[in-house]
Scaffold this motif. Structure first.
Motif, PDB file in Angstrom:
ATOM      1  N   ALA A   1      -2.922   9.735  -2.932  1.00 43.80           N
ATOM      2  CA  ALA A   1      -1.773   9.943  -3.823  1.00 43.80           C
ATOM      3  C   ALA A   1      -2.035  11.040  -4.843  1.00 43.80           C
ATOM      4  N   GLY A   2      -3.276  11.528  -4.923  1.00 47.49           N
ATOM      5  CA  GLY A   2      -3.588  12.617  -5.840  1.00 47.49           C
ATOM      6  C   GLY A   2      -4.418  12.230  -7.045  1.00 47.49           C
ATOM      7  N   VAL A   3      -4.905  11.002  -7.087  1.00 54.52           N
ATOM      8  CA  VAL A   3      -5.732  10.560  -8.210  1.00 54.52           C
ATOM      9  C   VAL A   3      -7.120  11.169  -8.058  1.00 54.52           C
ATOM     10  N   GLU A   4      -7.601  11.787  -9.136  1.00 54.62           N
ATOM     11  CA  GLU A   4      -8.922  12.411  -9.106  1.00 54.62           C
ATOM     12  C   GLU A   4     -10.012  11.515  -9.674  1.00 54.62           C
TER      13      GLU A   4
ATOM     14  N   MET B   1       2.419   6.104  -7.210  1.00 55.76           N
ATOM     15  CA  MET B   1       1.370   6.894  -7.868  1.00 55.76           C
ATOM     16  C   MET B   1       1.680   8.380  -7.778  1.00 55.76           C
ATOM     17  N   ALA B   2       2.153   8.829  -6.619  1.00 58.07           N
ATOM     18  CA  ALA B   2       2.500  10.241  -6.466  1.00 58.07           C
ATOM     19  C   ALA B   2       3.611  10.623  -7.441  1.00 58.07           C
TER      20      ALA B   2
ATOM     21  N   ASP C   1       0.818  -1.217   0.000  1.00 55.23           N
ATOM     22  CA  ASP C   1       0.000   0.000   0.000  1.00 55.23           C
ATOM     23  C   ASP C   1       0.853   1.268   0.000  1.00 55.23           C
ATOM     24  N   ALA C   2       1.852   1.335   0.889  1.00 62.36           N
ATOM     25  CA  ALA C   2       2.689   2.532   0.995  1.00 62.36           C
ATOM     26  C   ALA C   2       3.491   2.746  -0.280  1.00 62.36           C
ATOM     27  N   ALA C   3       4.004   1.661  -0.846  1.00 62.45           N
ATOM     28  CA  ALA C   3       4.777   1.768  -2.084  1.00 62.45           C
ATOM     29  C   ALA C   3       3.879   2.186  -3.245  1.00 62.45           C
ATOM     30  N   LEU C   4       2.619   1.726  -3.242  1.00 60.91           N
ATOM     31  CA  LEU C   4       1.665   2.130  -4.283  1.00 60.91           C
ATOM     32  C   LEU C   4       1.419   3.629  -4.209  1.00 60.91           C
TER      33      LEU C   4
ATOM     34  N   GLU D   1      -8.941   4.661  -1.633  1.00 63.04           N
ATOM     35  CA  GLU D   1      -8.550   5.709  -0.684  1.00 63.04           C
ATOM     36  C   GLU D   1      -7.055   6.006  -0.804  1.00 63.04           C
ATOM     37  N   VAL D   2      -6.241   4.973  -0.961  1.00 64.92           N
ATOM     38  CA  VAL D   2      -4.794   5.166  -1.156  1.00 64.92           C
ATOM     39  C   VAL D   2      -4.555   5.956  -2.434  1.00 64.92           C
ATOM     40  N   LEU D   3      -5.289   5.639  -3.490  1.00 63.81           N
ATOM     41  CA  LEU D   3      -5.140   6.359  -4.756  1.00 63.81           C
ATOM     42  C   LEU D   3      -5.554   7.823  -4.590  1.00 63.81           C
TER      43      LEU D   3
END
Length: 134
Positions: free
Chosen positions: A120-123, A85-86, A78-81, A115-117
């Motif tokens: 990371a800034g995914v809209e 993504m960021a 999760d953290a690496a994803l 939620e992780v996405l």
């Protein structure tokens, strides 16, 4: 001195080597070619009643039935994803991400990945499904 005259070859005899080469090339490319990268784990998407086609996007996040994550074929935590993504979203606004989740994956796990996405800034996230019966 008498020489034997050459018999003219028929059109079929002239084109046969070309056909052989074309078929050999066709077989070579069929065996050596790869249309798309294979998923790192087996995913069976949930069924959908919609019939819309998915446009080709740049990034695909995959969620296995056991909860494993992968970004473009690379298995991540999760953290690496979130970090990956960021990095990939830096400078790109409004980019859609395709989320390919197994139909057996827990819904809470899929929501947690969304939620992780988002963090990371995914809209926009596009959840991939297969067409199902009505």
């Amino acid at each position: 001195m008498r020489f034997q005259s050459r018999q003219s070859r028929s059109d079929d005899e002239r084109i046969l080597p070309l056909i052989n080469v074309v078929f050999l090339l066709l077989i070579f490319f069929m065996l050596a070619g790869q249309f798309s990268a294979a998923d790192p784990f087996r995913i069976v998407p949930p069924q959908s009643l919609g019939e819309g086609q998915v446009a080709v996007e740049e990034l695909v996040v995959q969620v296995a039935a056991e909860g494993q994550l992968a970004l473009d074929g690379v298995i991540l935590e999760d953290a690496a994803l979130k970090a990956a993504m960021a990095d990939r979203l830096a400078g790109r606004e409004g980019m859609k991400i395709r989320l390919k989740a197994d139909s057996e994956a827990p819904a809470l796990r899929v929501v947690a990945v969304m939620e992780v996405l988002r963090e990371a800034g995914v809209e926009k996230v596009q959840l991939l499904t297969v067409a199902g019966g009505k």
